[in-house]
Design a protein around this motif. Sequence first.
Motif, PDB file in Angstrom:
ATOM      1  N   ARG A  49     -12.582 -30.571  25.398  1.00 35.30           N
ATOM      2  CA  ARG A  49     -12.481 -29.349  26.193  1.00 35.30           C
ATOM      3  C   ARG A  49     -13.662 -29.235  27.153  1.00 35.30           C
ATOM      4  NH1 ARG A  49     -10.479 -25.982  29.457  1.00 35.30           N
ATOM      5  NH2 ARG A  49     -11.215 -23.816  29.303  1.00 35.30           N
ATOM      6  N   LEU A  50     -14.856 -29.629  26.709  1.00 32.36           N
ATOM      7  CA  LEU A  50     -16.040 -29.581  27.571  1.00 32.36           C
ATOM      8  C   LEU A  50     -15.868 -30.508  28.770  1.00 32.36           C
ATOM      9  CD1 LEU A  50     -18.930 -28.605  28.079  1.00 32.36           C
ATOM     10  CD2 LEU A  50     -19.749 -30.448  26.580  1.00 32.36           C
ATOM     11  N   ARG A  51     -15.306 -31.679  28.519  1.00 31.39           N
ATOM     12  CA  ARG A  51     -15.070 -32.622  29.618  1.00 31.39           C
ATOM     13  C   ARG A  51     -14.078 -32.038  30.619  1.00 31.39           C
ATOM     14  NH1 ARG A  51     -18.375 -36.259  30.906  1.00 31.39           N
ATOM     15  NH2 ARG A  51     -18.329 -37.377  28.914  1.00 31.39           N
ATOM     16  N   GLU A  52     -13.046 -31.369  30.127  1.00 29.03           N
ATOM     17  CA  GLU A  52     -12.061 -30.746  31.016  1.00 29.03           C
ATOM     18  C   GLU A  52     -12.701 -29.674  31.885  1.00 29.03           C
ATOM     19  OE1 GLU A  52      -9.172 -29.339  28.260  1.00 29.03           O
ATOM     20  OE2 GLU A  52      -8.199 -31.293  28.004  1.00 29.03           O
ATOM     21  N   VAL A  53     -13.610 -28.896  31.292  1.00 26.48           N
ATOM     22  CA  VAL A  53     -14.304 -27.846  32.046  1.00 26.48           C
ATOM     23  C   VAL A  53     -15.143 -28.466  33.161  1.00 26.48           C
ATOM     24  CG1 VAL A  53     -16.116 -26.092  31.919  1.00 26.48           C
ATOM     25  CG2 VAL A  53     -14.336 -26.177  30.168  1.00 26.48           C
ATOM     26  N   LEU A  54     -15.907 -29.520  32.824  1.00 25.06           N
ATOM     27  CA  LEU A  54     -16.755 -30.167  33.825  1.00 25.06           C
ATOM     28  C   LEU A  54     -15.926 -30.772  34.949  1.00 25.06           C
ATOM     29  CD1 LEU A  54     -19.479 -31.983  31.659  1.00 25.06           C
ATOM     30  CD2 LEU A  54     -19.577 -29.751  32.726  1.00 25.06           C
ATOM     31  N   ASN A  55     -14.836 -31.446  34.583  1.00 24.77           N
ATOM     32  CA  ASN A  55     -13.985 -32.054  35.608  1.00 24.77           C
ATOM     33  C   ASN A  55     -13.365 -30.999  36.507  1.00 24.77           C
ATOM     34  OD1 ASN A  55     -14.560 -34.588  34.681  1.00 24.77           O
ATOM     35  ND2 ASN A  55     -12.605 -34.903  33.632  1.00 24.77           N
ATOM     36  N   SER A  56     -13.049 -29.853  35.942  1.00 23.44           N
ATOM     37  CA  SER A  56     -12.461 -28.768  36.733  1.00 23.44           C
ATOM     38  C   SER A  56     -13.492 -28.154  37.672  1.00 23.44           C
ATOM     39  CB  SER A  56     -11.900 -27.698  35.795  1.00 23.44           C
ATOM     40  OG  SER A  56     -11.455 -26.586  36.527  1.00 23.44           O
ATOM     41  N   VAL A  57     -14.681 -27.889  37.143  1.00 27.01           N
ATOM     42  CA  VAL A  57     -15.729 -27.246  37.944  1.00 27.01           C
ATOM     43  C   VAL A  57     -16.192 -28.131  39.093  1.00 27.01           C
ATOM     44  CG1 VAL A  57     -18.148 -26.477  37.862  1.00 27.01           C
ATOM     45  CG2 VAL A  57     -16.552 -25.753  36.083  1.00 27.01           C
ATOM     46  N   PHE A  58     -16.269 -29.437  38.835  1.00 30.30           N
ATOM     47  CA  PHE A  58     -16.796 -30.351  39.858  1.00 30.30           C
ATOM     48  C   PHE A  58     -15.706 -31.199  40.512  1.00 30.30           C
ATOM     49  CE2 PHE A  58     -20.397 -29.686  36.897  1.00 30.30           C
ATOM     50  CZ  PHE A  58     -21.268 -29.074  37.783  1.00 30.30           C
TER      51      PHE A  58
END
Length: 381
Positions: free
Chosen positions: A330-339
Amino acid sequence: MSEFWLISAPGDKENLQALERMNTVTSKSNLSYNTKFSIPDFKVGTLDSLVGLSDELGKLDTFAESLIKRMAQSVVEVMEDSKGKVPENLLANGVDLTSFVTHFEWDMAKYPAKQPLVCVVDTLAKQLAQIETDLKSRTAAYNTLKTNLENLEKQSMGNLFTRTLSDIVSKEDFVLDSEYLVTLLVIVPKPSYAQWQKTYESLSDMVVPRSTKLIAEDNEGGLFTVTLFRKVIDDFKTKAKENKFTVREFYYDEKEIKREREELSRLLSDKKQQYGPLLRWLKVNFSEAFIAWIHIKALRVFVESVLRYGLPVNFQAVLLQPHKKSSTKRLREVLNSVFRHLDQVAAASVLDASVDIPGLQLGNQDYFPYVYFHIDLSLLD
């Protein structure tokens, strides 16, 4: 968790806002603990030189991690009798590893940022190479001593057929310096003790009556002495074997027994003397190697950020500590979405792995729209 993600994004207004969004989402969702990771400005040089430096830093990163894991394992091996105290000997600048990483500050005195990057990297490489050389020589000497001691101790742990007898027998057990008489040692199975006592005097001629004595036992049998004339040794051995009694080949040599005992005492003393200095060296140099490793991580972020985001140097590095293994996806998904805006292709995870991206020496590392490096503090796993 002892896992960290070291990332960076461009330092312009849009991306600083993106970092704020990341902090907000990860905090509210309890995904990670985030802190700024300060990296000084270095003399960049040419972009071509940075490409070569990126590759060199990747190799140095791998080497440093391997080295500190070997050092951590050496601490475990040296502290074999007090493994519960291992963590307190694996510190960096006197603090636990997690605290050091989360409060990282570049050591300007040891690695001056005003120097060209290549000089800083060379200093780190030479420091780690010297530590590895010393580690090999120090642990080799200690391990040789430890092996010799273990081999000697093992000789006292076997059964009566194989173990050393120097710590069992005494001078009084033998008839010595006799031209005619000799004392033999015989291993008798426990169920046959009575049979031995009844028959040993008649196994051959010229056995001295009432000369047997039990001097040691193990789970399977006992070690008995028997005195007889030298000229009937072979006959006695043959008859003993027929009765399932085993004559143990042994010659009482007071000098040899003394030498064995002194050797064991010396090895125990040498191990004790080497233990303290070796553990202190490991403790100090593990700290040095670990600190160097985190500086290498910082350098990798700097170099990759310049190669990725261009000049002038302007980026923000952040250290993320995922709260639990199950939250990393989930953390990876958040980072990919934000950046996502930094690299649409990478964010969509459809980047062709066969495509060579100039300036990015990734090796087996995954590619993301932001600069990313992994730090794993599970050094003993």
